[in-house]
Design an enzyme around this catalytic site. Structure first.
Site, PDB file in Angstrom:
ATOM      1  N   GLY A   1       6.813   6.714   3.793  1.00  0.00           N
ATOM      2  CA  GLY A   1       6.499   6.058   2.527  1.00  0.00           C
ATOM      3  C   GLY A   1       5.180   6.568   1.976  1.00  0.00           C
ATOM      4  O   GLY A   1       4.193   6.681   2.714  1.00  0.00           O
TER       5      GLY A   1
ATOM      6  N   GLY B   1       3.864   5.164  -0.964  1.00  0.00           N
ATOM      7  CA  GLY B   1       3.358   4.183  -1.928  1.00  0.00           C
ATOM      8  C   GLY B   1       1.883   3.956  -1.590  1.00  0.00           C
ATOM      9  O   GLY B   1       1.237   4.782  -0.928  1.00  0.00           O
ATOM     10  N   GLY B   2       1.365   2.812  -2.056  1.00  0.00           N
ATOM     11  CA  GLY B   2      -0.063   2.542  -1.880  1.00  0.00           C
ATOM     12  C   GLY B   2      -0.515   2.676  -0.437  1.00  0.00           C
ATOM     13  O   GLY B   2      -1.507   3.349  -0.137  1.00  0.00           O
ATOM     14  N   ILE B   3       0.211   2.060   0.493  1.00  0.00           N
ATOM     15  CA  ILE B   3      -0.261   2.046   1.877  1.00  0.00           C
ATOM     16  C   ILE B   3      -0.165   3.430   2.504  1.00  0.00           C
ATOM     17  O   ILE B   3      -1.111   3.914   3.124  1.00  0.00           O
ATOM     18  CB  ILE B   3       0.499   0.982   2.690  1.00  0.00           C
ATOM     19  CG1 ILE B   3       0.066  -0.375   2.145  1.00  0.00           C
ATOM     20  CG2 ILE B   3       0.199   1.105   4.175  1.00  0.00           C
ATOM     21  CD1 ILE B   3       0.651  -1.568   2.780  1.00  0.00           C
TER      22      ILE B   3
ATOM     23  N   LYS C   1       4.780  -8.239   6.658  1.00  0.00           N
ATOM     24  CA  LYS C   1       4.101  -9.503   6.350  1.00  0.00           C
ATOM     25  C   LYS C   1       4.881 -10.735   6.820  1.00  0.00           C
ATOM     26  O   LYS C   1       4.302 -11.695   7.272  1.00  0.00           O
ATOM     27  CB  LYS C   1       3.866  -9.597   4.846  1.00  0.00           C
ATOM     28  CG  LYS C   1       2.990  -8.447   4.357  1.00  0.00           C
ATOM     29  CD  LYS C   1       2.558  -8.622   2.936  1.00  0.00           C
ATOM     30  CE  LYS C   1       1.765  -7.438   2.440  1.00  0.00           C
ATOM     31  NZ  LYS C   1       2.594  -6.262   2.133  1.00  0.00           N
TER      32      LYS C   1
ATOM     33  N   GLY D   1       4.623  -2.210  -5.010  1.00  0.00           N
ATOM     34  CA  GLY D   1       5.528  -2.727  -3.965  1.00  0.00           C
ATOM     35  C   GLY D   1       4.968  -3.997  -3.339  1.00  0.00           C
ATOM     36  O   GLY D   1       5.675  -4.984  -3.130  1.00  0.00           O
TER      37      GLY D   1
ATOM     38  N   GLU E   1       6.249  -7.927  -3.395  1.00  0.00           N
ATOM     39  CA  GLU E   1       6.411  -8.754  -2.182  1.00  0.00           C
ATOM     40  C   GLU E   1       5.657 -10.068  -2.326  1.00  0.00           C
ATOM     41  O   GLU E   1       6.117 -11.113  -1.880  1.00  0.00           O
ATOM     42  CB  GLU E   1       5.882  -8.003  -0.954  1.00  0.00           C
ATOM     43  CG  GLU E   1       6.869  -7.024  -0.370  1.00  0.00           C
ATOM     44  CD  GLU E   1       6.458  -6.583   1.037  1.00  0.00           C
ATOM     45  OE1 GLU E   1       5.935  -5.472   1.155  1.00  0.00           O
ATOM     46  OE2 GLU E   1       6.643  -7.352   1.996  1.00  0.00           O
TER      47      GLU E   1
ATOM     48  N   HIS F   1       6.501 -15.011  -3.104  1.00  0.00           N
ATOM     49  CA  HIS F   1       5.898 -16.244  -2.581  1.00  0.00           C
ATOM     50  C   HIS F   1       5.558 -17.253  -3.675  1.00  0.00           C
ATOM     51  O   HIS F   1       5.119 -18.364  -3.371  1.00  0.00           O
ATOM     52  CB  HIS F   1       4.607 -15.926  -1.813  1.00  0.00           C
ATOM     53  CG  HIS F   1       4.831 -15.165  -0.551  1.00  0.00           C
ATOM     54  ND1 HIS F   1       4.821 -13.798  -0.497  1.00  0.00           N
ATOM     55  CD2 HIS F   1       5.082 -15.588   0.710  1.00  0.00           C
ATOM     56  CE1 HIS F   1       5.045 -13.414   0.741  1.00  0.00           C
ATOM     57  NE2 HIS F   1       5.205 -14.475   1.489  1.00  0.00           N
TER      58      HIS F   1
HETATM   59  C1  IKT Z   1      -1.777  -7.283   3.280  1.00  0.00           C
HETATM   60  O1  IKT Z   1      -1.379  -6.240   2.756  1.00  0.00           O
HETATM   61  O2  IKT Z   1      -2.248  -7.344   4.418  1.00  0.00           O
HETATM   62  C2  IKT Z   1      -1.613  -8.546   2.517  1.00  0.00           C
HETATM   63  C3  IKT Z   1      -2.248  -8.533   1.160  1.00  0.00           C
HETATM   64  C4  IKT Z   1      -3.559  -9.216   1.211  1.00  0.00           C
HETATM   65  C5  IKT Z   1      -4.620  -8.333   1.713  1.00  0.00           C
HETATM   66  C6  IKT Z   1      -5.885  -9.083   1.914  1.00  0.00           C
HETATM   67  C7  IKT Z   1      -7.082  -8.181   1.857  1.00  0.00           C
HETATM   68  C8  IKT Z   1      -8.320  -9.009   1.789  1.00  0.00           C
HETATM   69  C9  IKT Z   1      -9.526  -8.291   1.296  1.00  0.00           C
HETATM   70  O3  IKT Z   1      -9.516  -7.089   1.083  1.00  0.00           O
HETATM   71  O4  IKT Z   1     -10.539  -8.999   1.152  1.00  0.00           O
HETATM   72  C10 IKT Z   1      -1.392  -9.301   0.173  1.00  0.00           C
HETATM   73  C11 IKT Z   1      -0.869 -10.566   0.683  1.00  0.00           C
HETATM   74  N1  IKT Z   1      -0.314  -8.494  -0.304  1.00  0.00           N
END
Ligand code: IKT
Length: 358
Positions: free
Chosen positions: A10, A12-14, A152, A219, A223, A227
């Site tokens: 992937g 994407g961002g990550i 998550k 993406g 997600e 919620h």
């Molecule tokens: C995640 O990708 O871990 C969850 C995301 C929140 C990240 C929190 C980062 C906190 C920070 O940088 O202060 C989100 C729920 N998509």
């Protein structure tokens, strides 16, 4: 520790940010990356700068193309390349000089995996069994190494636990929930709990400002929308990009999430810290500002051996970005997973069971 070769599923961002962070981290060599249209492999190390430039504004990398579904990457590419290098927003890795078109991106990474120590699964998990199904394919291919995900949802952990024996038999160390939350913040909750003999409550409250990172993280935003009240995984998956923009507009760009289904709860229960029901995760996402709308805080309330009830808190600085707080830990946990794997400790590990390596 000898260098760790790793692949990213992937872009994407990550996926993209993890590749970038790895350039600032000792001992990590990215050797393969794929998206739903293509794969790039170089066992001497990818040219990350070139790959990042080529995948900027990438739609192919995060599954957005098919209403957020990431099956394309598993099934071999619904919108697969015609075999000719593409350019433009939907090209992804095939626009890179290192990229090759493929209809079977994950299988192609698996085919290279003898020389890959670790694989980061950086694909959105909108179908909750998606990451477990990707893992199955590595088991079937007899991959021996480390798989890391930044999933998550709580319900996915049980699906991975069900596969623990298969991972052990194959020689896979699976590190699950290795982003920020679950991940980094779950790990800090387990540390903060050490003052107590009984923990009553863990509250994780995050703040993310995502103006400049918004394109890269569509993406993740999708997600998160699952919620919000009135939405779930299925409805969020089927939203068009325009509908997502409308939801964001309705909230003036600031979305608040309460009681999210995040695996911090089951992971803390698994670690014996408290019951899953005693863990809450929520936060605020501002897609129109890079400032965090609230300070990311982990609060652990418990009772000490000498009868005091107190709350230990851990905060992230408002100036550390989500990209830093998700991808740094993902790589730190990857290193810790490789150390486990190298001494033969395979199976499923959560972020409370490993201390991420710097
Ligand atoms: C995640 O990708 O871990 C969850 C995301 C929140 C990240 C929190 C980062 C906190 C920070 O940088 O202060 C989100 C729920 N998509």
């Amino acid at each position: 520790m000898t260098d760790i070769t790793f692949a990213v599923l992937g872009t994407g961002g990550i996926g993209r940010r993890t590749l970038e962070v790895s350039q600032h981290t000792d001992g990590l060599v990215p050797v393969a990356a794929c998206d739903r249209n293509g794969i790039a492999v170089d066992h001497d190390g990818l040219d990350v700068d070139e790959l990042l430039e080529a995948t900027e504004g990438n739609i192919a990398g995060d599954g957005r193309g098919e209403t957020g579904s990431s099956d394309a990457a598993t099934d071999g590419g619904v919108a697969a390349s015609s075999g000719v290098k593409q350019t433009g927003d939907d090209a992804g890795i095939v626009a890179s000089a290192q990229g090759e078109p493929t209809e079977t991106p994950i299988d192609d990474v698996i085919a290279e995996s003898d020389a890959i120590d670790a694989v980061l699964i950086a694909l959105p998990n909108l179908e909750h069994d998606f990451i477990p199904r990707v893992a199955d394919r590595f088991v079937e291919a007899d991959y021996s190494g480390v798989l890391v995900d930044v999933l998550k949802r709580s319900r996915v952990i049980g699906m991975l636990d069900e596969r623990e024996e298969a991972f052990e038999d194959a020689g896979i160390t699976f590190v699950c929930g290795a982003g920020a939350t679950p991940g980094f913040l779950t790990g800090t909750a387990a540390l903060a709990a050490q003052s107590f003999v009984e923990v009553q409550e863990v509250d994780i409250w995050w703040g993310v400002g995502l103006k400049s990172g918004y394109e890269d993280n569509r993406g993740t935003v999708r997600e998160d929308i699952a919620h919000l009240d009135g939405y779930d995984i299925e409805t969020a998956r089927s939203l068009s990009e325009t509908e997502i923009e409308e939801i964001i507009d309705e909230h003036d760009g600031v979305l608040e999430f309460q009681d999210m289904e995040h695996a911090d709860d089951v992971l803390l229960e698994r670690a014996g810290v408290c019951d899953a029901d005693d863990v809450t995760v929520g936060g605020v996402l501002d897609v129109r500002s890079d400032e965090k709308p609230t300070t990311t805080t982990v609060s652990v309330t418990g009772t000490t051996f000498d009868g005091e009830t107190a709350t230990n808190t851990f905060q992230l600085d408002d100036d550390t970005s989500m990209a830093a707080n998700v991808n740094g830990p993902a790589l730190g946990y990857m290193k810790a997973g490789v150390m486990r794997h190298r001494v033969g400790d395979d199976g499923v590990y959560g972020p409370t069971e490993l201390l991420p390596r710097f």
